[in-house]
Design a protein around this motif. Structure first.
Motif, PDB file in Angstrom:
ATOM      1  N   ARG A   1     -13.913 -40.089  25.596  1.00  0.00           N
ATOM      2  CA  ARG A   1     -14.496 -41.365  25.207  1.00  0.00           C
ATOM      3  C   ARG A   1     -14.665 -42.222  26.455  1.00  0.00           C
ATOM      4  O   ARG A   1     -13.803 -42.244  27.322  1.00  0.00           O
ATOM      5  CB  ARG A   1     -13.584 -42.066  24.204  1.00  0.00           C
ATOM      6  N   LEU A   2     -15.792 -42.918  26.523  1.00  0.00           N
ATOM      7  CA  LEU A   2     -16.074 -43.833  27.626  1.00  0.00           C
ATOM      8  C   LEU A   2     -16.395 -45.195  27.016  1.00  0.00           C
ATOM      9  O   LEU A   2     -17.287 -45.305  26.179  1.00  0.00           O
ATOM     10  CB  LEU A   2     -17.271 -43.355  28.452  1.00  0.00           C
TER      11      LEU A   2
ATOM     12  N   ARG B   1     -29.771 -42.952  29.536  1.00  0.00           N
ATOM     13  CA  ARG B   1     -29.147 -41.812  30.224  1.00  0.00           C
ATOM     14  C   ARG B   1     -29.151 -40.555  29.348  1.00  0.00           C
ATOM     15  O   ARG B   1     -29.383 -39.457  29.836  1.00  0.00           O
ATOM     16  CB  ARG B   1     -27.732 -42.159  30.653  1.00  0.00           C
ATOM     17  N   LEU B   2     -28.908 -40.753  28.062  1.00  0.00           N
ATOM     18  CA  LEU B   2     -28.933 -39.615  27.148  1.00  0.00           C
ATOM     19  C   LEU B   2     -30.329 -39.004  27.095  1.00  0.00           C
ATOM     20  O   LEU B   2     -30.493 -37.785  27.220  1.00  0.00           O
ATOM     21  CB  LEU B   2     -28.481 -40.050  25.750  1.00  0.00           C
TER      22      LEU B   2
ATOM     23  N   ALA C   1     -19.869 -37.575  32.966  1.00  0.00           N
ATOM     24  CA  ALA C   1     -20.094 -38.137  34.304  1.00  0.00           C
ATOM     25  C   ALA C   1     -21.441 -38.853  34.394  1.00  0.00           C
ATOM     26  O   ALA C   1     -21.583 -39.811  35.162  1.00  0.00           O
ATOM     27  CB  ALA C   1     -20.008 -37.033  35.361  1.00  0.00           C
ATOM     28  N   VAL C   2     -22.419 -38.437  33.606  1.00  0.00           N
ATOM     29  CA  VAL C   2     -23.724 -39.097  33.595  1.00  0.00           C
ATOM     30  C   VAL C   2     -23.585 -40.540  33.106  1.00  0.00           C
ATOM     31  O   VAL C   2     -24.289 -41.434  33.563  1.00  0.00           O
ATOM     32  CB  VAL C   2     -24.726 -38.323  32.702  1.00  0.00           C
ATOM     33  N   PHE C   3     -22.640 -40.765  32.203  1.00  0.00           N
ATOM     34  CA  PHE C   3     -22.450 -42.101  31.633  1.00  0.00           C
ATOM     35  C   PHE C   3     -21.527 -42.974  32.467  1.00  0.00           C
ATOM     36  O   PHE C   3     -21.431 -44.166  32.237  1.00  0.00           O
ATOM     37  CB  PHE C   3     -21.916 -41.993  30.203  1.00  0.00           C
TER      38      PHE C   3
ATOM     39  N   ALA D   1     -18.803 -41.431  22.896  1.00  0.00           N
ATOM     40  CA  ALA D   1     -17.797 -40.425  22.561  1.00  0.00           C
ATOM     41  C   ALA D   1     -18.497 -39.070  22.571  1.00  0.00           C
ATOM     42  O   ALA D   1     -19.622 -38.931  22.076  1.00  0.00           O
ATOM     43  CB  ALA D   1     -17.194 -40.697  21.194  1.00  0.00           C
ATOM     44  N   ILE D   2     -17.837 -38.084  23.168  1.00  0.00           N
ATOM     45  CA  ILE D   2     -18.378 -36.733  23.246  1.00  0.00           C
ATOM     46  C   ILE D   2     -17.282 -35.795  22.755  1.00  0.00           C
ATOM     47  O   ILE D   2     -16.160 -35.829  23.274  1.00  0.00           O
ATOM     48  CB  ILE D   2     -18.774 -36.358  24.688  1.00  0.00           C
ATOM     49  N   ILE D   3     -17.597 -34.989  21.763  1.00  0.00           N
ATOM     50  CA  ILE D   3     -16.604 -34.047  21.250  1.00  0.00           C
ATOM     51  C   ILE D   3     -17.297 -32.751  20.846  1.00  0.00           C
ATOM     52  O   ILE D   3     -18.429 -32.771  20.359  1.00  0.00           O
ATOM     53  CB  ILE D   3     -15.805 -34.625  20.058  1.00  0.00           C
TER      54      ILE D   3
END
Length: 121
Positions: A53-54, A63-64, A21-23, A111-113
């Motif tokens: 994935r966004l 943001r990170l 959601a931050v991204f 991508a976040i996993i």
């Protein structure tokens, strides 16, 4: 699924969704399910994997660094830099669970996993 794995899956899904959601949105799920964690003794240890994935993110590197890292460190997640020339990669771990945030340097796709800690089947 076991009660413990169900609880861990809910926690992992929640933290990854909050980071996504931050991204921005929408985040497309890529992985969502159980994984057998012990190839030498199948069916004894299970973990839960979850990923999103966004494609269209704005300023993902900022943001990170400015939002995700401090927020997760406050919540007890340890951060490790695994970056390469092609990707900015941050690995987060806590209590046996871990997930990574990959930011493509060229396209800025995210991508976040991750996976939960293993639990007995």
């Amino acid at each position: 699924m076991s009660v413990e794995l169900d609880r861990l899956a809910g926690e992992l899904t929640g933290v990854i969704d909050s980071v996504a959601a931050v991204f921005g949105s929408p985040a497309d799920p890529t992985v969502d399910g159980e994984l057998d964690c012990d190839p030498t003794r199948p069916g004894n240890l299970l973990c839960w994997q979850y990923g999103v994935r966004l494609e269209h993110t704005g300023e993902p590197e900022r943001r990170l660094a400015e939002v995700v890292l401090p927020s997760l460190e406050e919540r007890g997640w340890q951060a490790h830099d695994r970056s390469t020339p092609r990707e900015l990669i941050a690995r987060f771990s806590r209590e046996g669970a871990d997930f990574t945030v990959h930011v493509a340097r060229a396209s800025h796709a995210v991508a976040i996993i991750g996976s939960t800690r293993p639990v007995p089947a």
